[in-house]
Motif scaffolding. Structure first.
Motif, PDB file in Angstrom:
ATOM      1  N   MET A   1      51.939  26.557  61.727  1.00  0.00           N
ATOM      2  CA  MET A   1      53.232  26.065  61.241  1.00  0.00           C
ATOM      3  C   MET A   1      53.220  26.028  59.718  1.00  0.00           C
ATOM      4  N   LYS A   2      54.422  26.113  59.159  1.00  0.00           N
ATOM      5  CA  LYS A   2      54.566  25.980  57.702  1.00  0.00           C
ATOM      6  C   LYS A   2      54.682  24.488  57.358  1.00  0.00           C
ATOM      7  N   ALA A   3      54.061  24.098  56.246  1.00  0.00           N
ATOM      8  CA  ALA A   3      54.162  22.708  55.802  1.00  0.00           C
ATOM      9  C   ALA A   3      54.066  22.678  54.284  1.00  0.00           C
ATOM     10  N   MET A   4      54.649  21.633  53.683  1.00  0.00           N
ATOM     11  CA  MET A   4      54.491  21.388  52.251  1.00  0.00           C
ATOM     12  C   MET A   4      53.474  20.256  52.131  1.00  0.00           C
ATOM     13  N   GLN A   5      52.308  20.582  51.551  1.00  0.00           N
ATOM     14  CA  GLN A   5      51.178  19.658  51.591  1.00  0.00           C
ATOM     15  C   GLN A   5      50.766  19.228  50.177  1.00  0.00           C
ATOM     16  N   LEU A   6      50.382  17.948  50.069  1.00  0.00           N
ATOM     17  CA  LEU A   6      49.872  17.414  48.800  1.00  0.00           C
ATOM     18  C   LEU A   6      48.342  17.407  48.860  1.00  0.00           C
ATOM     19  N   ALA A   7      47.686  18.111  47.916  1.00  0.00           N
ATOM     20  CA  ALA A   7      46.225  18.157  47.898  1.00  0.00           C
ATOM     21  C   ALA A   7      45.660  17.023  47.058  1.00  0.00           C
ATOM     22  N   ALA A   8      46.335  16.684  45.963  1.00  0.00           N
ATOM     23  CA  ALA A   8      45.881  15.617  45.071  1.00  0.00           C
ATOM     24  C   ALA A   8      47.098  15.044  44.359  1.00  0.00           C
ATOM     25  N   PRO A   9      47.081  13.722  44.055  1.00  0.00           N
ATOM     26  CA  PRO A   9      48.220  13.124  43.348  1.00  0.00           C
ATOM     27  C   PRO A   9      48.503  13.850  42.040  1.00  0.00           C
ATOM     28  N   ARG A  10      49.776  13.840  41.650  1.00  0.00           N
ATOM     29  CA  ARG A  10      50.239  14.429  40.393  1.00  0.00           C
ATOM     30  C   ARG A  10      50.054  15.942  40.337  1.00  0.00           C
ATOM     31  N   THR A  11      49.999  16.567  41.539  1.00  0.00           N
ATOM     32  CA  THR A  11      50.045  18.033  41.595  1.00  0.00           C
ATOM     33  C   THR A  11      51.219  18.417  42.480  1.00  0.00           C
ATOM     34  N   PRO A  12      51.780  19.630  42.280  1.00  0.00           N
ATOM     35  CA  PRO A  12      52.909  20.026  43.146  1.00  0.00           C
ATOM     36  C   PRO A  12      52.461  20.194  44.599  1.00  0.00           C
ATOM     37  N   LEU A  13      53.378  19.972  45.519  1.00  0.00           N
ATOM     38  CA  LEU A  13      53.102  20.280  46.924  1.00  0.00           C
ATOM     39  C   LEU A  13      52.947  21.787  47.047  1.00  0.00           C
ATOM     40  N   LYS A  14      52.098  22.199  47.996  1.00  0.00           N
ATOM     41  CA  LYS A  14      51.912  23.645  48.211  1.00  0.00           C
ATOM     42  C   LYS A  14      52.391  24.015  49.605  1.00  0.00           C
ATOM     43  N   LEU A  15      53.076  25.152  49.686  1.00  0.00           N
ATOM     44  CA  LEU A  15      53.502  25.668  50.987  1.00  0.00           C
ATOM     45  C   LEU A  15      52.272  26.266  51.669  1.00  0.00           C
ATOM     46  N   VAL A  16      51.878  25.694  52.817  1.00  0.00           N
ATOM     47  CA  VAL A  16      50.656  26.140  53.502  1.00  0.00           C
ATOM     48  C   VAL A  16      50.984  26.487  54.953  1.00  0.00           C
ATOM     49  N   ASP A  17      50.086  27.247  55.541  1.00  0.00           N
ATOM     50  CA  ASP A  17      50.192  27.608  56.948  1.00  0.00           C
ATOM     51  C   ASP A  17      49.073  26.876  57.674  1.00  0.00           C
ATOM     52  N   LEU A  18      49.423  25.966  58.594  1.00  0.00           N
ATOM     53  CA  LEU A  18      48.415  25.139  59.263  1.00  0.00           C
ATOM     54  C   LEU A  18      48.533  25.318  60.776  1.00  0.00           C
ATOM     55  N   PRO A  19      47.458  25.014  61.516  1.00  0.00           N
ATOM     56  CA  PRO A  19      47.592  25.031  62.978  1.00  0.00           C
ATOM     57  C   PRO A  19      48.608  23.965  63.407  1.00  0.00           C
ATOM     58  N   THR A  20      49.450  24.282  64.372  1.00  0.00           N
ATOM     59  CA  THR A  20      50.394  23.292  64.896  1.00  0.00           C
ATOM     60  C   THR A  20      49.586  22.161  65.549  1.00  0.00           C
ATOM     61  N   PRO A  21      49.903  20.874  65.212  1.00  0.00           N
ATOM     62  CA  PRO A  21      49.103  19.785  65.786  1.00  0.00           C
ATOM     63  C   PRO A  21      49.241  19.727  67.312  1.00  0.00           C
ATOM     64  N   GLN A  22      48.215  19.243  67.964  1.00  0.00           N
ATOM     65  CA  GLN A  22      48.254  19.028  69.417  1.00  0.00           C
ATOM     66  C   GLN A  22      48.546  17.551  69.651  1.00  0.00           C
ATOM     67  N   PRO A  23      49.495  17.227  70.559  1.00  0.00           N
ATOM     68  CA  PRO A  23      49.782  15.810  70.792  1.00  0.00           C
ATOM     69  C   PRO A  23      48.629  15.137  71.541  1.00  0.00           C
ATOM     70  N   GLY A  24      48.067  14.074  70.951  1.00  0.00           N
ATOM     71  CA  GLY A  24      47.015  13.300  71.611  1.00  0.00           C
ATOM     72  C   GLY A  24      47.641  12.362  72.641  1.00  0.00           C
ATOM     73  N   PRO A  25      46.808  11.540  73.310  1.00  0.00           N
ATOM     74  CA  PRO A  25      47.348  10.578  74.278  1.00  0.00           C
ATOM     75  C   PRO A  25      48.388   9.671  73.609  1.00  0.00           C
ATOM     76  N   GLY A  26      49.540   9.515  74.256  1.00  0.00           N
ATOM     77  CA  GLY A  26      50.596   8.644  73.717  1.00  0.00           C
ATOM     78  C   GLY A  26      51.397   9.270  72.593  1.00  0.00           C
ATOM     79  N   GLN A  27      51.112  10.514  72.263  1.00  0.00           N
ATOM     80  CA  GLN A  27      51.821  11.148  71.136  1.00  0.00           C
ATOM     81  C   GLN A  27      52.855  12.159  71.602  1.00  0.00           C
ATOM     82  N   LEU A  28      53.839  12.361  70.737  1.00  0.00           N
ATOM     83  CA  LEU A  28      54.818  13.425  70.930  1.00  0.00           C
ATOM     84  C   LEU A  28      54.521  14.520  69.922  1.00  0.00           C
ATOM     85  N   LEU A  29      54.673  15.768  70.342  1.00  0.00           N
ATOM     86  CA  LEU A  29      54.744  16.853  69.363  1.00  0.00           C
ATOM     87  C   LEU A  29      56.232  17.117  69.149  1.00  0.00           C
TER      88      LEU A  29
END
Ligand code: ZN
Ligand code: ZN
Length: 327
Positions: A1-29
């Protein structure tokens, strides 16, 4: 999935490609349809708050549809439209949790700060903290209700039975609170940055009885004031504008230093207090109330990849109402 992620404070967010999260027990995806941009996101990105998780995907005004559910989820089914707020987890057993103040839980975790949030195509969230979204709102219009609305509502409740209500900082939360306050029969006095005639016009459109600069005295003393702008000197201005017995509510998670002031400004049983986070009960009450008012949100949709621009404009006060990212 595409996401805008913060690597460190006071830096711009970066557009990254990450694995789609898997819903754990009690979670919704959840497939994210819209995610509001809140001032708290700016405090996370600017490093104003104690360190949360890093890297982190910000965003805690999430509206989406359930695409999968984890083990043990009964409240929601795939296809349901849900909202994910700032409060993402509480321990359920500390003193605060057991006496109805889960917003103050010592072990609380917050969306977009400790838990990956909604500046993404998908998010996994604990079903217990998600809300159904009223059918009256489309996805983008509903997003600001999830924090600007909920925390604005809690701030208004903690302002007490104030007839003359001051609001300092007329952004996303204020534009919602003003509508609820008017519905409750209160008079709204909107204070903006000195010279912000556009903000003052927006406030009058939403029913403010009076608008002026933050340093001005209103025509009537205030019974309560809510401060949404993260500016400590406003506490002193608000106390000066308040009647005896008045309450000044600081609604933000971060504020610059409050200058020293003479005790006579507090004398007369004036109260200065903060509002922290939200309870699930605040969310249920507010989301039931919003369609009755009816609260109308002023939103500016932007593509997910423009999260940095949205944050920059919020920092500079160049957003009318609320910016909402659309993946
Ligand atoms: Zn707790
Ligand atoms: Zn927020």
């Amino acid at each position: 999935m595409k996401a805008m992620q913060l690597a460190a404070p006071r830096t711009p967010l970066k557009l990254v490609d990450l694995p789609t999260p898997q819903p754990g027990p009690g979670q919704l995806l959840i497939k994210v349809r819209a995610c509001g941009v809140c001032r708290t996101d700016l405090h996370v990105v600017d490093g104003d708050l104690a360190q949360g998780k890093l890297p982190i995907i910000p965003g805690h005004e999430i509206v989406g549809t359930v695409s999968e559910k984890g083990a043990g989820v009964e409240r929601f089914a795939p296809g349901d439209r849900v909202g994910v707020p700032w409060l993402g987890y509480t321990c359920g057993s500390c003193g605060f949790c057991v006496n109805g103040r889960e917003n103050l839980c010592d072990a609380a975790r917050f969306t977009g700060y400790h838990l990956d949030g909604g500046y993404a195509e998908y998010v996994a969230a604990d079903q217990r903290y998600c809300f159904p979204i009223p059918a009256d709102y489309d996805d983008v219009a509903a997003a600001p209700l999830l924090c600007a609305g909920l925390i604005g509502y809690r701030s208004l409740m903690l302002a007490g039975e104030a007839e003359h209500l001051g609001i300092y900082g007329f952004g996303a939360a204020a534009h919602i609170v003003a509508q609820v306050a008017r519905y409750q029969g209160r008079k709204v006095y909107a204070f903006t940055r000195p010279g912000d005639t556009e903000g003052q016009r927006f406030a009058r459109e939403l029913g403010a009885a009076w608008t002026g600069d933050s340093t001005a005295r209103p025509p009537e003393p205030l019974d309560a004031a809510i401060i949404f702008a993260p500016v400590g000197p406003l506490v002193v201005h608000a106390l000066r504008a308040s009647a005896k017995g008045g309450t000044v509510v600081c609604a933000g998670i971060h504020m610059s230093e409050i200058p020293a002031f003479p005790y006579e400004l507090l004398w007369g049983e004036r109260v200065v207090r903060s509002v922290a986070n939200l309870t699930r009960r605040d969310g249920e009450e507010f989301l039931a109330l919003a369609p009755k008012v009816p609260v109308r949100t002023a939103v500016e949709p932007l593509p997910l990849a423009q999260a940095n621009e949205a944050l920059a404009r919020l920092r500079e006060g160049r957003i009318t109402g609320a910016a909402v990212l659309v993946p």
